[in-house]
Design an enzyme around this catalytic site. Structure first.
Site, mmCIF file in Angstrom:
data_model
loop_
_atom_site.group_PDB
_atom_site.id
_atom_site.type_symbol
_atom_site.label_atom_id
_atom_site.label_comp_id
_atom_site.label_asym_id
_atom_site.label_seq_id
_atom_site.Cartn_x
_atom_site.Cartn_y
_atom_site.Cartn_z
ATOM 1 N N ASP A 148 0.838 -1.198 0.000
ATOM 2 C CA ASP A 148 0.000 0.000 0.000
ATOM 3 C C ASP A 148 0.877 1.253 0.000
ATOM 4 O OD1 ASP A 148 -2.315 1.824 0.706
ATOM 5 O OD2 ASP A 148 -3.314 -0.099 0.946
ATOM 6 N N HIS A 229 -3.772 6.010 3.299
ATOM 7 C CA HIS A 229 -4.479 4.809 2.835
ATOM 8 C C HIS A 229 -3.873 3.533 3.415
ATOM 9 C CE1 HIS A 229 -5.852 1.787 -0.157
ATOM 10 N NE2 HIS A 229 -6.839 2.617 -0.427
ATOM 11 N N SER A 562 -11.170 -0.797 -1.217
ATOM 12 C CA SER A 562 -9.906 -0.760 -0.465
ATOM 13 C C SER A 562 -10.111 -1.071 1.006
ATOM 14 C CB SER A 562 -9.265 0.631 -0.569
ATOM 15 O OG SER A 562 -8.510 0.781 -1.733
#
Length: 787
Positions: A148, A229, A562
């Site tokens: 990520d 994220h 996600s």
């Protein structure tokens, strides 16, 4: 090169060998053409090499590659665990020359991919000291590799308090860099790496597409997360208990990941405002498997309704190498729903996870001057508007698209000053539209969904009083503005509401089936919570991620597949901890065959976009149910040889398959049908040119992981008329000596009476039950147009 899904979905399997011949002819022709072209700009290529061809004179593959194929300074990554080969920055002419070497199996250009951007564990059926959490010791000693944007290691979610020592089998490292030292790793965050060479090469060469490279004024050249994220997905999968957690007062309570004691290893491949490059993603897979992770979580993929074939997809290639070594891979299904054939990450060896809602929401009401009230969603936490009514305006009625979308510098301040402004969703970030309104003097914003978004809503941490509305409500508010001489409104923010019904519903943005590469494999595999998920966040940016948002929050609320993907990653860690001898395919099967089909009103799940009953093209096998997955009764296992047989069945030749599998393979003289692949779900394809009755028969093998002596009986939930399903035998008897049994399914279609839905399919299911377990497989029957 990318393949158009709508085309591939209509292709009969028999045409694929011919297509692959032309595909490779095109690739070679294209490289030869590039070699003769005057445009010889350096680009990054990934080269797949037959590792068995290495001359013994070279001590390592790197020495071989740098001596025979490319200069040492040109080589970016050497792959030797999930993939054999290297990536290098070379001219197209040099790439064409390298490809001529008989040891080089394939070459493909580096491409950029994108991110698929704390009640959810309870909503999955997890409770303290009960079921999977207690029996798996909360995932202790299982290591999840998160591919990520990196990690913010100081968050409470990554505390190692009371955790035991790092598993002795762990071989990873804690790479140092800007504002990241070895002290940032601990017994929870056991490793961290970053991969930037693909980005840096693209930045230096102009790159494939429009690429800005790594912006070191807003990024850290280290595993530290400048985007948020990666921190969010890592803590969703494996965050420790964090008391008094919330995002500016919203979703307050205890935040925790699905596997709170699992260890985390962060692999940073995505860079703020720059995306994630194939060459770096493949290097992360290579390192993660060599380091010793048990699970890989990757919320990255393509988009726009396009998927690369497996042999040109680094996520598919890397995940095959991982799965073949016993590592479970969970991936996001993409956010291009609700249109059909929008699901991404299609390889049958990885798990593709769609998104559903949970029973928590953040409602806000739009109250109009005529007394009507419309309910929307917001995470605004600033000073409220109170009950004061403000003038309401819709700039879009002028017919200017930029104005309707509230794009930068598009609003007339004399028109919007002191008013609540209606902005249409699309083209720019949702929260950024509010900043445009504020800059023009507006006091608030109504974010209006259009037809493409339907009724799907997600919470946003707006910087001005703002609320999102579904398409129907938004149209009603616009009608009020058009019909009223002095329209007014206010917004009332109601905070956090728990117990929302119905839940789950399939999120409107969640990627939908069928698969655009092989409709015989039902994708997505299942759905998990992916709407308004609270998890840890970075200190580098505010909750909106906008440069102008200076707020600092420990936790943030995000939506997307996600967010759904790491729920499954954490679930896989729990299952691996409880059943260390299970293969990745057995873990996936346990989740799929026990998935839930009903919402919290005990009614069939619905589609947020339409309000209608959802189908397996929307939710796959259903909603992840961890308590049931702990004890599935029977599982569908898949070996490496099974994957090879499947690739042979769809027309891949041995050389093409070796690009994926690393090892030379042979396809049987008699090709199997793709439907014979031992997948937990079933999709059966018929030609729509057939008249009258058509039949297909395929096999499945189940492995007993429940009570040793047990007898399962079949129940068939047939699709609508025109389809007949028979199963033989109708009973499966297991004993200490009989742990695996095969059964045969015959699907017969009567084309004269068959009525397909809008996507050309009908749906049913097969369930095996012993009175305690129900092992359910969705079944899809569809027709395709021959080329």
């Amino acid at each position: 090169m990318l393949c158009n899904r709508s085309l591939m979905a209509r292709l009969p399997v028999q045409t694929l060998p011919l297509l692959l011949f032309f595909f490779f002819f095109f690739i070679n022709f294209r490289l030869e053409t590039l070699a003769q072209s005057t445009d010889q700009a350096v680009k990054t290529f990934i080269f797949r090499v037959d590792s068995h061809s290495k001359p013994s004179i070279f001590p390592t593959h790197y020495h071989w590659y740098s001596s025979e194929f490319a200069e040492p300074l040109q080589i970016l990554h050497v792959y030797d665990t999930v993939f054999h080969g290297f990536s290098a920055s070379v001219s197209p002419k040099q790439a064409a020359s390298i490809l001529q070497n008989p040891s080089v199996l394939a070459a493909f250009e580096d491409h950029r991919r994108q991110l698929h951007t704390t009640r959810s564990p309870q909503f999955l059926g997890l409770r303290n000291q009960r079921g999977l959490w207690s029996e798996s010791d909360y995932g202790s000693d299982v290591i999840i590799g998160v591919v990520d944007t990196g990690i913010w290691p100081e968050r409470r979610s990554f505390s190692d308090l009371n955790l035991g020592p790092v598993p002795a089998r762990w071989k990873g490292v804690c790479e140092t860099g800007v504002k990241f030292t070895s002290a940032n790793c601990n017994r929870k965050l056991v490793g961290a790496r970053f991969f930037a060479k693909g980005h840096e090469a693209a930045r230096g060469s102009g790159g494939p597409g429009v690429v800005s490279g790594i912006n070191e004024t807003v990024e850290y050249r280290s595993p530290r997360d400048a985007d948020g994220h990666g921190t969010h997905t890592a803590s969703t999968a494996a965050g420790r208990y964090s008391f008094r957690a919330s995002m500016a007062g919203y979703a307050s309570g205890i935040a925790k990941g699905v596997a709170p004691k699992a260890r985390v290893a962060a692999y940073k491949v995505c860079w703020k405002d720059s995306g994630c490059f194939d060459s770096d993603i493949l290097a992360a897979f290579d390192s993660a498997v060599a380091d010793g992770v048990d699970v890989i979580s990757i919320s990255i993929g393509g988009g726009g309704g396009i998927s690369s074939p497996y042999y040109l997809d680094p996520i598919a290639i890397g995940s095959y190498g991982a799965v073949s070594k016993g590592v479970f891979v969970s991936s996001s299904a993409g956010n291009d729903g609700p249109s059909g054939m929008s699901v991404t990450n299609l390889a049958p060896w990885l798990m593709s996870v769609g998104a559903g809602t949970i029973d928590r929401n953040f409602p806000a009401d739009i109250i109009l001057g005529n007394g009507k009230k419309f309910s929307g969603v917001s995470l605004y936490s600033g000073p409220p508007l109170g009950k004061k009514m403000y003038p309401l305006v819709y700039p879009g009625k002028s017919g200017v698209l930029a104005t309707s979308l509230c794009m930068e510098n598009s609003l007339d301040s004399t028109l919007v000053r002191g008013k609540i402004v209606i902005c249409d969703r699309g083209s720019s970030p949702r929260v950024a539209k509010g900043l445009v309104v504020r800059k023009a003097g507006g006091v608030g914003m109504i974010l209006a969904n259009g037809a493409s978004n339907g009724e799907g809503l997600v919470g946003d941490a707006h910087l001005i009083p703002a609320c999102g509305l579904g398409a129907n409500e938004a149209d009603a508010v616009k009608s009020y503005v058009s019909s009223s001489p002095n329209p007014t409104a206010t917004i009332n923010f109601r905070g956090t509401v728990i117990g929302i019904k119905p839940a789950p519903v399939v999120a409107s943005f969640s990627g939908r089936g069928p698969s655009g590469l092989n409709p015989e494999i039902l994708k997505p595999d299942l759905i998990a919570p992916g709407v308004n998920i609270l998890a840890a966040w970075t200190d580098a940016v505010g909750p909106t991620g906008l440069d102008s948002d200076n707020r600092k929050v420990e936790f943030n609320i995000l939506s997307g597949t996600s967010m759904a993907c790491p729920h499954v990653s954490g679930a896989a860690a729990l299952l691996k901890s409880a059943h260390p001898d299970w293969s990745p395919a057995m873990i996936r099967s346990a989740m799929m065959t026990t998935a839930t089909l009903v919402d919290n009103q005990l009614k069939p799940m619905t589609d947020e976009a339409t309000g209608k009953t959802a189908t397996p093209y929307d939710f796959g096998a259903g909603l992840l149910n961890l308590d049931l997955a702990m004890d599935p009764g029977l599982v569908y296992d898949i070996t490496n040889d099974d994957y090879v047989s499947f690739l042979c069945s769809i027309g891949y030749g041995p050389r093409t398959i070796q690009v994926i599998t690393r090892s030379p393979v042979n396809c049987a003289a008699k090709k199997h049908s793709p439907e014979n692949f031992n997948y937990p779900s079933m999709a059966v394809l018929f030609s729509n040119l057939a008249n009258g009755l058509s039949s297909k028969t395929f096999m499945r093998t189940v492995t007993n992981v429940g009570e040793v002596n047990s007898v399962y009986s079949i129940k068939v939930d047939p699709p609508p008329k025109g389809v007949t399903i028979t199963v033989k035998p109708t009973k499966l008897a297991f004993s200490p000596a009989v742990k695996k049994l095969r059964y045969m399914v015959t699907v017969t279609v009567d084309s004269k009476n068959l009525v397909l839905d809008d996507l050309g399919a009908v749906f049913g299911s097969l369930s095996w039950s012993d009175g305690k377990h129900v092992v359910r497989s969705p079944l899809v029957v569809t027709q395709m147009n021959p080329l």
